[in-house]
Enzyme design. Structure first.
Site, PDB file in Angstrom:
ATOM      1  N   GLU A 296       4.115   0.955   7.411  1.00  0.00           N
ATOM      2  CA  GLU A 296       5.074   0.524   8.177  1.00  0.00           C
ATOM      3  C   GLU A 296       5.189   1.342   9.481  1.00  0.00           C
ATOM      4  O   GLU A 296       5.674   0.795  10.644  1.00  0.00           O
ATOM      5  CB  GLU A 296       6.406   0.382   7.656  1.00  0.00           C
ATOM      6  CG  GLU A 296       6.511  -1.013   6.696  1.00  0.00           C
ATOM      7  CD  GLU A 296       8.075  -1.339   6.230  1.00  0.00           C
ATOM      8  OE1 GLU A 296       8.961  -0.472   6.497  1.00  0.00           O
ATOM      9  OE2 GLU A 296       8.021  -2.258   5.578  1.00  0.00           O
TER      10      GLU A 296
ATOM     11  N   HIS B 280     -13.567   4.964 -12.810  1.00  0.00           N
ATOM     12  CA  HIS B 280     -14.276   3.703 -13.599  1.00  0.00           C
ATOM     13  C   HIS B 280     -14.192   2.561 -13.094  1.00  0.00           C
ATOM     14  O   HIS B 280     -14.456   1.466 -13.820  1.00  0.00           O
ATOM     15  CB  HIS B 280     -13.617   4.059 -14.807  1.00  0.00           C
ATOM     16  CG  HIS B 280     -13.908   5.445 -15.553  1.00  0.00           C
ATOM     17  ND1 HIS B 280     -14.956   5.735 -16.349  1.00  0.00           N
ATOM     18  CD2 HIS B 280     -13.269   6.415 -15.451  1.00  0.00           C
ATOM     19  CE1 HIS B 280     -15.060   6.953 -16.752  1.00  0.00           C
ATOM     20  NE2 HIS B 280     -13.900   7.625 -16.071  1.00  0.00           N
TER      21      HIS B 280
ATOM     22  N   LYS C 165      10.958 -11.881   7.369  1.00  0.00           N
ATOM     23  CA  LYS C 165      12.175 -11.991   6.982  1.00  0.00           C
ATOM     24  C   LYS C 165      13.137 -13.122   7.688  1.00  0.00           C
ATOM     25  O   LYS C 165      13.801 -14.069   7.023  1.00  0.00           O
ATOM     26  CB  LYS C 165      13.120 -10.659   7.245  1.00  0.00           C
ATOM     27  CG  LYS C 165      12.671  -9.689   6.144  1.00  0.00           C
ATOM     28  CD  LYS C 165      13.629  -8.340   6.433  1.00  0.00           C
ATOM     29  CE  LYS C 165      13.539  -7.411   5.440  1.00  0.00           C
ATOM     30  NZ  LYS C 165      14.436  -6.118   5.573  1.00  0.00           N
TER      31      LYS C 165
HETATM   32  O1  PA5 Z   1      11.500   0.532   5.980  1.00  0.00           O
HETATM   33  C1  PA5 Z   1      11.919  -0.652   6.193  1.00  0.00           C
HETATM   34  O2  PA5 Z   1      13.050  -0.521   6.962  1.00  0.00           O
HETATM   35  C2  PA5 Z   1      11.997  -1.767   5.340  1.00  0.00           C
HETATM   36  O3  PA5 Z   1      10.865  -2.004   4.416  1.00  0.00           O
HETATM   37  C3  PA5 Z   1      13.448  -1.816   4.590  1.00  0.00           C
HETATM   38  O4  PA5 Z   1      13.392  -0.907   3.819  1.00  0.00           O
HETATM   39  C4  PA5 Z   1      13.204  -3.194   3.618  1.00  0.00           C
HETATM   40  O5  PA5 Z   1      12.987  -4.314   4.147  1.00  0.00           O
HETATM   41  C5  PA5 Z   1      14.508  -3.298   2.869  1.00  0.00           C
HETATM   42  O6  PA5 Z   1      15.529  -3.429   4.039  1.00  0.00           O
HETATM   43  P1  PA5 Z   1      17.175  -3.603   3.688  1.00  0.00           P
HETATM   44  O7  PA5 Z   1      17.456  -2.093   3.433  1.00  0.00           O
HETATM   45  O8  PA5 Z   1      17.720  -3.690   4.977  1.00  0.00           O
HETATM   46  O9  PA5 Z   1      17.293  -4.523   2.624  1.00  0.00           O
END
Ligand code: PA5
Length: 443
Positions: free
Chosen positions: A285, A306, A419
């Site tokens: 990310e 393996h 989302k």
């Molecule tokens: O790194 C990030 O921001 C995302 O992957 C969030 O951790 C994930 O989408 C969860 O989001 P939230 O904490 O708002 O529920």
């Protein structure tokens, strides 16, 4: 030395100036990180966190963890992505993937909120039958669909079982310090709230209440975790070519520029599997945007030798490995000596740790000979101190790496896109136009 980085087995594949040519960029990147002046600078609160962690918050976390332990046979941790991967990774790395089977004085932990599968959630509700449980709902935005769905189901179950007041004692919320619907719900319902500081994003949040509350409830020494992070913080804030985070970021960047597309994070410990999942999110990310970034992948050796070993040894030469090796194991495991002579006699009496080390060295040589550069991270053990250091090392190196790629390490526009689509399709007010556009594509 809590952690060492060794580039020797990648050098044959790197230009001689792999580090020197990047010192200026690394210095700039570190400066952006330390001052918060770079892209996404408003999310660099985690950088100095090990030095500034609030004693009050730490005390509140420990008090809540003690209450959770005292009142619960099970703790359900509800969150997704950065809001759960870190806690799960650290729990398994320090204890075991079999934590729930070996937990004695601490609650079992179920992780929920990472799926919209009705079967998985119904199974969870069945598993909770007859068990006293508490929940820790973790979401920075408070709007994530998977987390919200699991929260609704579990809140309902808690209220049905313990009444509204009883449920209130068993619901612990971790969310943004200042805003968001989860915060509003928590305040209006009187749930205890733990802070995810506004200047820290989900995937950099494991060393906040996001990770620390569930870990403390499971009996992990969170002081030791933070002290390990602090040790690495002191080491990594020193700029220069000896900085292991600079070296890791530079080597990854040089390998990427030489055409490598995949980084395979390898460990020989089954307890490391979830840490790999956390690492994939962190790097995937942070770097994967604007058409750039290494594809982060993981393998568990020797099991995957393996299954994936053939591809790694002889497939396209578009990958490199970063191997995490723990110097010590927790106890001896000598292979028994037997009287009869057979094809396995050479193994008898050898300790399994020695056998695993030979597998590691043999594989390293084979893969390097096969054209796969290997970076090596060695840790003394998997104690809370070492693991805290490793988390901080990866976070710091990741942010430097993203700056070397010239992308913002702290946003995730791709995650937000999907989302938003889900929310629109489910009829969230305000997203009517998007809903129309999306539904027209399926009619
Ligand atoms: O790194 C990030 O921001 C995302 O992957 C969030 O951790 C994930 O989408 C969860 O989001 P939230 O904490 O708002 O529920």
């Amino acid at each position: 030395m809590p952690l060492t980085f060794d580039v020797a087995n990648a050098l044959p594949f790197l230009p001689s100036d792999w580090l020197s040519a990047r010192l200026e960029s690394l210095s700039r990147a570190q400066n952006m990180l330390e001052t918060g002046q770079g892209p996404g600078g408003e999310y660099t609160g985690w950088v100095s966190l090990p030095e500034t962690f609030s004693e009050t918050v730490l005390t509140e976390i420990k008090a809540a963890a003690a209450r959770i332990r005292q009142q619960s046979e099970v703790l359900v941790v509800v969150g997704i992505g950065g809001s759960y991967l870190g806690a799960r990774a650290v729990l398994e790395l320090i204890t075991s993937p079999n934590y729930n089977l070996i937990a004695r004085d601490t609650p079992q932990v179920f992780f929920a909120g990472q799926t919209l599968s009705p079967d998985a959630l119904n199974e969870l509700l069945t598993l909770l039958e007859g068990k006293d449980f508490s929940i820790n709902v973790i979401s920075k935005s408070g709007t994530t669909m998977e987390t919200s769905a699991a929260f609704l189901l579990l809140q309902d179950l808690l209220e049905a079982r313990y009444g509204t007041d009883g449920a209130r004692q068993r619901i612990f919320i971790t969310t943004d310090t200042h805003e968001g619907p989860l915060r509003e719900t928590a305040l209006s319902m009187g749930y205890e709230v733990f802070p995810l500081p506004g200047n820290i994003g989900g995937r950099y949040s494991v060393l906040t209440a996001v990770g620390l509350l569930p870990l403390a409830a499971c009996g992990i020494d969170i002081d030791a975790l933070l002290s390990g992070a602090l040790e690495l913080r002191h080491q990594l804030k020193q700029p220069g070519p000896d900085n292991p985070a600079w070296q890791y970021a530079a080597a990854r960047h040089a390998l990427y520029q030489s055409g490598k597309q995949i980084e395979l994070l390898v460990s020989y410990e089954p307890v490391f599997r979830q840490l790999g999942e956390w690492w994939k999110q962190l790097f995937g990310e942070s770097e994967g945007k604007e058409g750039r970034g290494l594809f982060p992948s993981t393998a568990e050796f020797s099991a995957d030798l393996h299954s994936m070993g053939q591809y790694i040894q002889e497939g396209p030469r578009h990958l490199f490995e970063t191997v995490v090796w723990f110097e010590a194991c927790q106890g001896p495991c000598p292979l028994p000596a037997r009287a009869q002579e057979d094809g396995l006699s050479f193994l008898q009496g050898q300790d399994l740790h020695h056998v695993a080390r030979q597998a590691f060295l043999g594989t390293l040589c084979a893969h390097v000979d096969g054209g796969v550069p290997n970076l090596l991270l060695c840790l003394p053990d998997r104690s809370a101190v070492s693991v805290g250091g490793l988390l901080y090392f990866f976070q710091y190196s990741c942010a430097l790496s993203a700056y070397l790629l010239d992308v913002n390490p702290f946003d995730q526009p791709g995650v937000e896109a999907y989302k938003r689509n889900i929310q629109a399709l489910l009829g969230k007010p305000g997203l009517e136009t998007l809903r129309k556009t999306l539904t027209s594509r399926f009619s």
